[in-house]
Design a protein around this motif. Sequence first.
Motif, short mmCIF file in Angstrom:
data_model
loop_
_atom_site.label_atom_id
_atom_site.label_comp_id
_atom_site.label_asym_id
_atom_site.label_seq_id
_atom_site.Cartn_x
_atom_site.Cartn_y
_atom_site.Cartn_z
N MET A 1 61.55 35.86 42.80
CA MET A 1 61.25 36.12 41.40
C MET A 1 60.00 37.00 41.34
N GLU A 2 59.95 37.84 40.31
CA GLU A 2 58.78 38.70 40.14
C GLU A 2 58.11 38.43 38.81
N LYS A 3 56.80 38.56 38.81
CA LYS A 3 56.01 38.34 37.59
C LYS A 3 54.85 39.32 37.61
N THR A 4 54.51 39.86 36.44
CA THR A 4 53.34 40.71 36.33
C THR A 4 52.27 39.97 35.56
N LEU A 5 51.09 39.88 36.16
CA LEU A 5 49.94 39.25 35.50
C LEU A 5 49.00 40.33 35.02
N ASN A 6 48.45 40.16 33.82
CA ASN A 6 47.43 41.06 33.31
C ASN A 6 46.08 40.47 33.68
N VAL A 7 45.28 41.23 34.43
CA VAL A 7 44.01 40.73 34.94
C VAL A 7 42.87 41.64 34.49
N GLN A 8 41.90 41.06 33.79
CA GLN A 8 40.74 41.81 33.34
C GLN A 8 39.61 41.67 34.35
N LYS A 40 46.90 45.32 36.19
CA LYS A 40 48.05 44.43 36.37
C LYS A 40 48.22 44.07 37.84
N VAL A 41 48.82 42.91 38.06
CA VAL A 41 49.14 42.46 39.40
C VAL A 41 50.61 42.07 39.42
N GLY A 42 51.37 42.74 40.26
CA GLY A 42 52.78 42.37 40.44
C GLY A 42 52.87 41.37 41.57
N ALA A 58 44.43 30.79 40.90
CA ALA A 58 43.92 31.43 42.12
C ALA A 58 43.14 32.69 41.77
N VAL A 59 43.65 33.47 40.82
CA VAL A 59 42.98 34.71 40.41
C VAL A 59 41.70 34.38 39.64
N GLU A 60 41.77 33.39 38.75
CA GLU A 60 40.60 33.01 37.97
C GLU A 60 39.49 32.45 38.87
N ASP A 61 39.89 31.78 39.97
CA ASP A 61 38.90 31.26 40.92
C ASP A 61 38.12 32.40 41.58
N GLN A 62 38.70 33.59 41.59
CA GLN A 62 38.01 34.77 42.15
C GLN A 62 37.08 35.41 41.12
N GLY A 63 37.11 34.91 39.88
CA GLY A 63 36.20 35.40 38.85
C GLY A 63 36.79 36.40 37.86
N TYR A 64 38.11 36.44 37.77
CA TYR A 64 38.78 37.38 36.87
C TYR A 64 39.51 36.62 35.78
N ASP A 65 39.70 37.27 34.63
CA ASP A 65 40.42 36.67 33.52
C ASP A 65 41.88 37.10 33.58
N VAL A 66 42.78 36.13 33.40
CA VAL A 66 44.21 36.40 33.48
C VAL A 66 44.89 36.07 32.16
N SER A 67 45.73 36.99 31.70
CA SER A 67 46.62 36.68 30.58
C SER A 67 48.02 37.04 31.04
N ALA A 68 48.94 36.10 30.89
CA ALA A 68 50.30 36.31 31.41
C ALA A 68 51.04 37.36 30.60
#
Length: 68
Positions: A1-8, A40-42, A58-68
């Motif tokens: 499955m594939e998903k794109t995350l929006n990461v600020q 974006k992250v695919g 996992a991404v937020e733990d690195q210090g970035y904001d994620v919106s699906a």
Amino acid sequence: MEKTLNVQGMSCGHCKMSVEGALNELEGVSAAEVNLEAGKVGVTFDESKVNVDAMKEAVEDQGYDVSA
């Protein structure tokens, strides 16, 4: 499955490596590809082993904001 995350907050090669590294460490993630320009992250993953919430965390733990 594939998903794109929006990461600020990603702006450089280090950001890209941090986010891809964090996602690739999760069991069930087979690929993670950051597009810095688009913010974006695919992610390609096995939904029976990992879910979107775990990937966002996992991404937020690195210090970035994620919106699906």
